[in-house]
Design an enzyme around this catalytic site. Structure first.
Site, PDB file in Angstrom:
ATOM      1  N   HIS A  96     113.383   2.170 -25.486  1.00 37.71           N
ATOM      2  CA  HIS A  96     113.800   0.758 -25.537  1.00 37.71           C
ATOM      3  C   HIS A  96     115.321   0.658 -25.627  1.00 37.71           C
ATOM      4  CE1 HIS A  96     109.626  -0.414 -26.290  1.00 37.71           C
ATOM      5  NE2 HIS A  96     109.573   0.602 -27.135  1.00 37.71           N
ATOM      6  N   SER A  97     116.014   1.747 -25.346  1.00 37.33           N
ATOM      7  CA  SER A  97     117.443   1.868 -25.652  1.00 37.33           C
ATOM      8  C   SER A  97     118.314   0.812 -24.969  1.00 37.33           C
ATOM      9  CB  SER A  97     117.915   3.263 -25.229  1.00 37.33           C
ATOM     10  OG  SER A  97     119.324   3.336 -25.265  1.00 37.33           O
ATOM     11  N   ASN A  98     119.034   0.035 -25.785  1.00 40.03           N
ATOM     12  CA  ASN A  98     120.003  -0.915 -25.235  1.00 40.03           C
ATOM     13  C   ASN A  98     121.183  -0.187 -24.612  1.00 40.03           C
ATOM     14  OD1 ASN A  98     118.554  -3.193 -26.134  1.00 40.03           O
ATOM     15  ND2 ASN A  98     119.424  -2.988 -28.182  1.00 40.03           N
TER      16      ASN A  98
END
Ligand SMILES: *Cc1c(COP(=O)(O)O)cnc(C)c1O
Length: 306
Positions: free
Chosen positions: A71-73
């Site tokens: 889910h890395s921004n």
């Protein structure tokens, strides 16, 4: 081209945050909307990347290799920037292959992905971790998780100027401090460096105490030789990173209805709720003016629909 057309530095709007609990306490808050800087490249992660991209450019690299979760921004902003500005990106992911809205975007932006498993990902701090990747991708410049370290912090220093340029439009001549969510503390460190003691920077920790945020911030302060850094950290993790409870979700929903501003539960929602609790506990005197940094992260929210 690795670095965008000279200083592609999007301006984030600064807006008043009109919430009842602030009004009751006599506290004014303006929110710097990093969630609005670009439709794809959102949040503090872009600012954390800029100095890394400049270094990569100087080294003659063709692109960037970095790491993060599903889910890395950070990977999202990096992949979007690579697509926009035409440089190669490789992402090393935590865990085993899975499809999340974020991972779909990474593919669509042309990022090449390698899944490291959990053990493989834990090895990222070990000496020698990068060697095989640099053999495989000799033209790519490695960037640490989240775009951290002193270069990441330096990239965030420009946020102070963005606020100062917009204070007049709010009718403010000054402010008393910053309030923001911390994951690694890199963004906070950048603000502390930019303030050089002028205003206090308050960091609401979205991760539990044992994640070493205080140590990482201290290390950046030491490396940069700043005198009298002015910051405070408080716990806002609500029992763990990515732990979400109904009070938090209701708070976010109420706040969105009252302000029209979207928040996500991992960082920005927790940070604002921690501010409410501190305000209600009387931490700030009436008349205090704070800048709340909206660090973005809304893309990651798609994966968390509890
Ligand atoms: C990564 C992130 C943070 C934390 O930033 P650090 O510089 O690691 O402290 C805060 N908010 C959002 C939305 C993020 O994606």
């Amino acid at each position: 081209m690795l670095f965008p057309p000279n200083d592609w530095l999007p301006q984030a709007p600064l807006e008043r945050l009109p919430l009842g609990w602030l009004k009751i306490a006599g506290i004014e808050v303006a929110i710097l909307r990093l969630d609005l800087i670009d439709p794809l490249i959102s949040g503090n992660k872009w600012f954390k990347l800029t100095e890394h991209l400049k270094t990569a450019d100087r080294c003659g690299a063709q692109g960037i290799i970095s790491l993060g979760g599903a889910h890395s921004n950070h990977l999202h902003a990096l992949a979007a920037a690579g697509k926009r500005f035409g440089f190669a990106t490789v992402g090393l992911l935590r865990g085993h292959p899975q499809q999340t809205p974020t991972v779909k975007d990474l593919h669509a932006f042309g990022m090449q992905l390698h899944w490291l498993g959990y053990g493989g990902y834990r090895a990222r701090h070990e000496a020698g971790f990068w060697a095989p990747w640099q053999t495989q991708y000799p033209t790519l410049h490695p960037v640490p998780e989240g775009g951290g370290g002193l270069p990441g912090a330096r990239g965030c220093m420009q946020l102070r100027a963005q606020v100062c340029a917009q204070l007049g439009a709010l009718g403010w001549s000054d402010y008393d401090g910053w309030w923001l969510a911390c994951g690694t503390g890199t963004t906070l460190a950048g603000l502390v460096l930019a303030e050089a003691g002028e205003h206090t920077v308050y960091g609401a920790l979205a991760v539990p105490d044992d994640h070493g945020v205080a140590e990482q911030v201290e290390q950046i302060m030491e490396e940069s030789g700043v005198i009298a850094p002015d910051y405070q950290l408080c716990d806002a993790s609500r029992g763990g990173f990515a732990k979400v409870d109904s009070l938090l979700l209701e708070f976010i929903e109420h706040t969105e209805q009252a302000s029209g501003i979207p928040f996500e539960p991992l960082y920005t929602g927790k940070a604002l709720l921690a501010l409410k609790q501190q305000v209600e506990a009387g931490k700030f005197a009436p008349g205090t003016r704070l800048i709340f940094l909206h660090t973005g992260g809304l893309q990651g929210r798609r994966g968390f629909n509890p």
